[in-house]
Design an enzyme around this catalytic site. Structure first.
Site, PDB file in Angstrom:
ATOM      1  N   LYS A 197       0.864  -1.189   0.000  1.00  0.00           N
ATOM      2  CA  LYS A 197       0.000   0.000   0.000  1.00  0.00           C
ATOM      3  C   LYS A 197       0.896   1.234   0.000  1.00  0.00           C
ATOM      4  CE  LYS A 197      -4.289   1.189   2.385  1.00  0.00           C
ATOM      5  NZ  LYS A 197      -5.055   0.943   3.613  1.00  0.00           N
TER       6      LYS A 197
HETATM    7  C1  E4P Z   1      -8.103   1.799   3.791  1.00  0.00           C
HETATM    8  O1  E4P Z   1      -7.517   1.647   2.763  1.00  0.00           O
HETATM    9  C2  E4P Z   1      -7.936   3.032   4.526  1.00  0.00           C
HETATM   10  O2  E4P Z   1      -6.699   3.074   5.167  1.00  0.00           O
HETATM   11  C3  E4P Z   1      -9.059   3.183   5.449  1.00  0.00           C
HETATM   12  O3  E4P Z   1     -10.267   2.904   4.813  1.00  0.00           O
HETATM   13  C4  E4P Z   1      -9.054   4.559   6.022  1.00  0.00           C
HETATM   14  O4  E4P Z   1     -10.181   4.634   6.758  1.00  0.00           O
HETATM   15  P1  E4P Z   1     -10.399   5.736   7.860  1.00  0.00           P
HETATM   16  O5  E4P Z   1     -10.671   7.017   7.187  1.00  0.00           O
HETATM   17  O6  E4P Z   1     -11.559   5.187   8.596  1.00  0.00           O
HETATM   18  O7  E4P Z   1      -9.149   5.771   8.675  1.00  0.00           O
END
Ligand code: E4P
Length: 218
Positions: free
Chosen positions: A87
């Site tokens: 990621k």
């Molecule tokens: C996933 O890829 C993200 O890191 C996640 O959905 C972020 O979510 P949040 O805004 O609830 O932290």
């Protein structure tokens, strides 16, 4: 308080262990540095545990800001398991890294994406997935789901194979709207996944059925 935190961590681990696999609709896991912080354990311990439990894509996030560093991090993470998706944040250096890692056959998930043009660049770099943060756009007065729709249109216009992970879901309707917009994947917390199963009519009608069934002569 320490005990409460410990218990919460234990519960979270248990949740993943028990629920990944047989759970309908659960195909993989995404993590980010904040999730790891909240888990309160060493990143590698968490990653290896999740990879051991989950038979599907597991996104593990890089935390450096230059392409050479991100590439090095990505290669190390990818070595952990065949299911690892690296990621990478949507910054210029990140997309340089995506291009290199993609050429090496390493899967990538381009994260913290907030505009369709950013997503276009991620697709051009060869990202396997792109993650638009819908809920965080809603939180600052945008219609976050429009981003998913726009990325979908762009991907279709140009035949990009980058899959859309609708992210930062805040409620079940976000999941519905993501599906209607054609997002390939949704990433959400377990409490939202639980809510997808539930409809009051299901329980009312099921109760009627079972009440009638009990009266059937057997
Ligand atoms: C996933 O890829 C993200 O890191 C996640 O959905 C972020 O979510 P949040 O805004 O609830 O932290």
């Amino acid at each position: 308080q320490a005990e409460q935190v410990g218990a919460a961590r234990e519960a979270a681990t248990l949740d993943v262990r028990v629920r990944v696999g047989p759970e309908a609709g659960l195909d993989g896991v995404t993590t980010n540095p904040s999730h790891v912080f909240k888990a309160g354990r060493k990143p590698m311990d968490i990653y290896t545990e999740i990879l051991d439990i989950v038979d599907g894509p597991v996104s593990l996030e890089t935390v450096t800001l230059t392409a050479p560093e991100i590439i090095a991090e990505g290669r190390e993470l990818a070595k952990l398991h065949k299911n690892v998706v690296v990621k990478i944040p949507l910054i210029k250096e990140g997309l340089k890294a995506v291009k290199v890692l993609a050429a090496e056959g390493i899967k990538t998930n381009v994260t913290v994406t907030f505009s369709p043009l950013q997503a276009l660049l991620a697709a051009k770099a060869g990202a396997t997935y792109v993650s638009p943060f819908v809920g965080r756009l809603d939180a600052v007065g945008h219609f976050g789901m429009e981003l998913v729709e726009q990325i979908k249109t762009i991907n279709e216009n140009y035949g990009f194979e980058t899959q859309i992970i609708s992210a930062a879901m805040r409620h079940p309707t976000h999941v519905l709207e993501s599906a209607l917009a054609g997002a390939d994947v949704c990433t959400a917390a377990f409490d939202i996944l639980d809510q997808l199963y539930n409809h009051p009519l299901t329980y009312i009608v099921l109760n009627q059925f079972l009440t009638d069934w009990a009266k059937v002569p057997k």
